[in-house]
Design a protein around this motif. Structure first.
Motif, short mmCIF file in Angstrom:
data_model
loop_
_atom_site.label_atom_id
_atom_site.label_comp_id
_atom_site.label_asym_id
_atom_site.label_seq_id
_atom_site.Cartn_x
_atom_site.Cartn_y
_atom_site.Cartn_z
N ALA A 1 0.68 -1.23 0.12
CA ALA A 1 -0.04 0.26 0.00
C ALA A 1 0.87 1.42 -0.09
O ALA A 1 0.53 2.06 -0.65
N GLU A 2 2.03 1.08 0.87
CA GLU A 2 3.05 2.66 0.91
C GLU A 2 3.67 2.46 -0.48
O GLU A 2 3.67 3.60 -1.10
N SER A 3 3.87 1.51 -1.09
CA SER A 3 4.60 1.59 -2.60
C SER A 3 3.58 2.03 -3.56
O SER A 3 4.02 2.79 -4.14
N VAL A 4 2.11 1.73 -3.66
CA VAL A 4 1.27 2.37 -4.46
C VAL A 4 1.00 3.84 -4.00
O VAL A 4 0.79 4.79 -4.88
N ARG A 5 0.86 4.17 -2.90
CA ARG A 5 0.74 5.50 -2.22
C ARG A 5 1.87 6.41 -2.90
O ARG A 5 1.71 7.51 -3.60
N SER A 6 3.36 6.01 -2.85
CA SER A 6 4.31 6.60 -3.29
C SER A 6 4.37 6.81 -4.79
O SER A 6 4.70 7.77 -5.36
N THR A 7 3.82 5.83 -5.43
CA THR A 7 3.69 5.96 -7.09
C THR A 7 2.81 6.89 -7.55
O THR A 7 2.93 7.58 -8.44
N VAL A 8 1.47 6.83 -6.87
CA VAL A 8 0.58 7.77 -7.06
C VAL A 8 0.88 9.19 -6.92
O VAL A 8 0.64 10.26 -7.54
N ARG A 9 1.78 9.50 -5.65
CA ARG A 9 2.24 10.93 -5.37
C ARG A 9 3.40 11.30 -6.60
O ARG A 9 3.21 12.49 -6.61
N SER A 10 3.96 10.32 -6.75
CA SER A 10 5.23 11.05 -7.77
C SER A 10 4.72 11.06 -9.11
O SER A 10 5.34 11.96 -9.99
N ASN A 11 3.55 10.45 -9.70
CA ASN A 11 3.27 10.37 -11.06
C ASN A 11 1.59 10.37 -10.90
O ASN A 11 0.81 9.27 -11.49
N PRO A 12 0.79 11.56 -10.42
CA PRO A 12 -0.30 11.55 -10.34
C PRO A 12 -1.17 11.29 -11.68
O PRO A 12 -2.16 10.85 -11.90
N LEU A 13 -0.83 12.39 -12.72
CA LEU A 13 -1.61 12.16 -13.99
C LEU A 13 -1.53 10.89 -14.62
O LEU A 13 -2.28 10.45 -15.29
#
Length: 107
Positions: A68-80
């Motif tokens: 879950a933390e990995s997904v959160r960091s991916t979404v934060r770094s590449n939101p579009l």
């Protein structure tokens, strides 16, 4: 009119009582050392299985939290990019859900 009518063989059959329905508890004199040893071994194996299950659950919880933390960091770094991927996946699922309806309607 209120006489009890019994079949020929039913006169000797006792009526079931609450005492006859309950299973009898084993006598303590029957629990010799062998039965006690088996019961203790069973309790030990149940305890070991319970401990292993708790360890596995903790490991799975830790893995889930890390994912879950990995997904959160991916979404934060590449939101579009994540938004575009979500829209594309949603469109693909919608198309798959409509395909069986179209095939059924053409029959």
């Amino acid at each position: 009119m209120n006489e009890n009518i019994q079949a020929d063989g039913a006169a000797g059959v006792p009526w079931p009582t609450s005492d006859s329905r309950l299973p009898r508890a084993p006598e303590t004199s029957m629990l010799n050392g062998g039965a006690t040893r088996v019961a203790q071994e069973l309790a030990d194996s149940v305890s070991a299985a319970e401990e292993a299950l708790h360890e596995k659950a903790s490991a799975l919880q830790a893995k889930s939290d890390a994912w879950a933390e990995s997904v959160r960091s991916t979404v934060r770094s590449n939101p579009l990019a994540c938004l575009a991927a979500a829209i594309g996946i949603g469109a693909a699922l919608a198309g798959l859900m409509r395909a069986p309806r179209r095939a059924r309607d053409t029959r």
